[in-house]
Design a protein around this motif. Sequence first.
Motif, mmCIF file in Angstrom:
data_model
loop_
_atom_site.group_PDB
_atom_site.id
_atom_site.type_symbol
_atom_site.label_atom_id
_atom_site.label_comp_id
_atom_site.label_asym_id
_atom_site.label_seq_id
_atom_site.Cartn_x
_atom_site.Cartn_y
_atom_site.Cartn_z
ATOM 1 N N SER A 83 121.438 9.389 30.097
ATOM 2 C CA SER A 83 122.270 9.908 31.169
ATOM 3 C C SER A 83 121.400 10.623 32.194
ATOM 4 C CB SER A 83 123.314 10.878 30.616
ATOM 5 O OG SER A 83 123.949 11.591 31.649
ATOM 6 N N TYR A 294 133.821 13.276 30.287
ATOM 7 C CA TYR A 294 132.424 12.849 30.378
ATOM 8 C C TYR A 294 132.316 11.567 31.206
ATOM 9 C CZ TYR A 294 127.917 11.018 28.653
ATOM 10 O OH TYR A 294 126.646 10.510 28.553
ATOM 11 N N SER A 298 130.612 11.353 34.996
ATOM 12 C CA SER A 298 129.502 10.404 35.142
ATOM 13 C C SER A 298 129.792 9.411 36.257
ATOM 14 C CB SER A 298 129.270 9.665 33.822
ATOM 15 O OG SER A 298 128.921 10.566 32.789
ATOM 16 N N ASP A 303 126.385 7.989 37.591
ATOM 17 C CA ASP A 303 125.581 7.919 36.364
ATOM 18 C C ASP A 303 126.143 6.775 35.522
ATOM 19 O OD1 ASP A 303 123.877 8.405 34.308
ATOM 20 O OD2 ASP A 303 124.620 10.415 33.838
#
Length: 337
Positions: A83, A294, A298, A303
Amino acid sequence: MNARIKNLSSLLGSVFLTLLGLTVITFMIGRVMPVDPVIAAVGDNAPEAVIARARIEMGLDQPVVVQFLHYLAQIVQGDLGKSILTRNPVATDIARYFPATLELATAALILAAVIGIPLGVWAAVRQGSYVDQTIRVICLAGHSVPVFVLAMISLLVFYAVLGIAPGPGRQDIIFQDMVPHVTGILTIDSIIAGDWDALYDALIHMIQPVCILAYFSMAYITRMTRAFMLDALKGEFVITARAKGLSAAAVVWKHAFATVAVQLVTVLALTYAGLLEGAVVTETVFSWPGLGQYLTISLMNADMNPVVGATLLIGLIYVVLNLLADILYKLLDPRVR
């Protein structure tokens, strides 16, 4: 024996092809997104030399086929990449965040099943009555109103206006990192540690998101239970049971419901998979530190490794739960063996 081996081979083959197709789709998601992962990693103002070196290090200078084969080899080894935000392996981050989503979805499924199945049976028994119509309206609202709308209304009414519910988050700040991490499921870890204050705090923070998810799932479970029961109540075995003078409760639960319980296994399995996926929106609204939040953070920060990894995990859960439901259905119902 040969037929069983053939069926097993066919089943495993279909699962393999499904997972392979899912892997291809998740890989392409990361490649067709209008975001350059290299720029996201090094920044917009990085020199061209730095960008070129990072592209080579990330393997993005290779042909797409080569990139996919490399990605496939990584997945087989359990490597989902790193990540950009956390600087951790994606597999490590998923192992950290997924238990919170699992806790939320499991509690919601239990609540939805405990309420939805009896409601579905009741609606079928009282078909056409005001009870049936009321239950159908409740279920229709559960399917029609978006989850994020219900979540925001719940926060506004019970937290902001009435002040009877805790705010967003999984626990109050005074309890954060106070319970030793064992399973990652906060309620279980609190019980293991014997910290009853932390357990109470975790439970009251779960009430709103669990109820929102459970309501959405309960609507589906109730509708399916009602449909299954309507068919079962028309069966000859039910008519025979009534002719023998059995009580209404015995006819409904012992004879009619026993035949639909096996069908509900598949419904509950797919509902559980849907909860694990659908928790994305709920977690975002309630700031629940699970896989959904999450994934959202992201995605908003370009990401892509966590996005692809989390998508692959959710798809894998769907495949596995669907497979287990089929196996249980065949084991519990001899008619489909």
